[in-house]
Design a protein around this motif. Structure first.
Motif, PDB file in Angstrom:
ATOM      1  N   ALA A  29     -26.365 -20.630  25.725  1.00 44.52           N
ATOM      2  CA  ALA A  29     -25.602 -19.384  25.735  1.00 44.52           C
ATOM      3  C   ALA A  29     -26.513 -18.212  26.060  1.00 44.52           C
ATOM      4  O   ALA A  29     -27.669 -18.160  25.634  1.00 44.52           O
ATOM      5  N   THR A 241     -24.847 -23.223  22.567  1.00 44.49           N
ATOM      6  CA  THR A 241     -24.485 -23.512  23.955  1.00 44.49           C
ATOM      7  C   THR A 241     -23.339 -22.601  24.382  1.00 44.49           C
ATOM      8  O   THR A 241     -22.717 -21.919  23.559  1.00 44.49           O
ATOM      9  N   THR A 242     -23.039 -22.629  25.662  1.00 48.15           N
ATOM     10  CA  THR A 242     -21.919 -21.827  26.154  1.00 48.15           C
ATOM     11  C   THR A 242     -20.598 -22.288  25.544  1.00 48.15           C
ATOM     12  O   THR A 242     -19.666 -21.499  25.388  1.00 48.15           O
ATOM     13  N   TRP A 245     -19.058 -20.689  21.833  1.00 49.97           N
ATOM     14  CA  TRP A 245     -18.209 -19.513  21.626  1.00 49.97           C
ATOM     15  C   TRP A 245     -16.791 -19.947  21.266  1.00 49.97           C
ATOM     16  O   TRP A 245     -16.187 -19.427  20.332  1.00 49.97           O
ATOM     17  N   PRO A 252     -19.600 -13.405  22.653  1.00 44.86           N
ATOM     18  CA  PRO A 252     -20.937 -12.845  22.857  1.00 44.86           C
ATOM     19  C   PRO A 252     -21.027 -11.384  22.426  1.00 44.86           C
ATOM     20  O   PRO A 252     -22.107 -10.907  22.052  1.00 44.86           O
TER      21      PRO A 252
END
Length: 318
Positions: A29, A241-242, A245, A252
């Motif tokens: 992320a 990690t992305t 979220w 973010p």
């Protein structure tokens, strides 16, 4: 000063290495700077006391981050004026900010530009020096409603607070808070969640203390009584990690580096801008010498990013 990187990563061997991918090969992320809401200045790492588990290792001898000057602060304030929108708040942290001989002048420079100003202090002897008290009185009278002092009070009881900060420190801090109360200063408190209490129990304890001493601080408001999670380097934390979220139902935008930056001056170097208040030493999080250079995205490539910000949900801002 010890090699922080070794202690930070001891429990996370193999993690937090590649800024692009995690140890499992997943996309790490990143957080874009959406707006610069709070611009922090680390006034220097020297402090009048040595606290247990101080994340920045402040002490009477640690000058790894040296004193900023009014001239240096003013240069960044001038650059901040060119941003649209400009920051809402200017924050000063340390070390103990009132160890810096130019603290009153730096605060004035920010207040004169109309900023809300937040100073993080232990309210002990450095703040209680007559010249500093006189300077604070003048600033509070000239700029009413703009200045807040957030006092480090680790716990509502003297035993637990002094366990972290040294015998007698609780009483000395309350002396400083009494002076701030009696002279009409806006106060907040920063505490720690170390004693196996629920948040409700901690806030109830502070409510009782604030009522007893007539401190105009809301113990239930997370921005007025900030309870920070402990940053235990011996605990393994997951990489962010992305995909996290969505899994965590977070954005973010919730992370400090989406809205904050901090100016530091490492010993023997010129001032530079780092991603947040928690990572003043790590070269990877040094973003450049200007606010413009520091406007890029930040990879969440450190245990603090996971434990303190994403999972802990903490913010140093008001």
């Amino acid at each position: 000063m010890k090699d922080q990187s070794q202690s930070d990563f001891a429990a996370n061997d193999g993690k937090f290495i590649d800024p692009a991918v995690t140890a499992k090969g997943e996309a790490r992320a990143k957080v874009a700077l959406e707006r610069l809401e709070t611009l922090w200045f680390n006034t220097g790492t020297l402090c009048n006391i040595t606290c247990v588990n101080c994340y920045i290792e402040s002490s009477p001898t640690n000058d790894a981050l040296t004193y900023l000057t009014e001239t240096e602060v003013t240069r960044y304030l001038d650059e901040a004026e060119t941003l649209d929108p400009r920051p809402r708040e200017i924050g000063f942290t340390g070390g103990e900010p009132f160890m810096n001989p130019e603290m009153i002048a730096m605060t004035r420079a920010a207040l004169e530009r109309g900023y809300e100003v937040l100073i993080l202090t232990n309210a002990m002897r450095p703040m209680q020096r007559p010249a500093v008290l006189a300077g604070l009185l003048a600033l509070n009278a000239e700029f009413p409603g703009q200045l807040t002092l957030r006092v480090s009070l680790d716990h509502f009881s003297p035993t637990e607070h002094d366990e972290m900060r040294g015998a007698g420190s609780y009483a000395t801090t309350l002396d400083g808070m009494d002076w701030l109360r009696d002279n009409g200063f806006r106060m907040a408190v920063a505490a720690r969640s170390l004693w196996h209490e629920t948040e409700a129990e901690t806030r109830a304890g502070f409510t009782a203390l604030f009522m007893e001493r007539n401190y105009k601080i809301d113990a239930q408001h997370p921005g007025m009584t900030v309870i920070f999670p402990e940053m235990d380097m011996g605990v393994e934390v997951p990489e962010i990690t992305t995909a996290c979220w969505g899994i965590l139902n977070k954005s973010p935008s919730d992370v400090m580096c989406a809205t904050q930056r901090m100016v530091v001056k490492r010993k023997g170097q010129s001032p530079s801008v780092v991603a947040c208040t928690l990572l003043p030493y790590e070269a990877e999080f040094d973003l450049g010498s200007t606010l413009a250079e520091a406007s890029g995205a930040v990879a969440l490539n450190h245990p603090h990013c996971a434990k303190f910000c994403v999972l802990g949900g903490a913010s140093c801002s008001a």
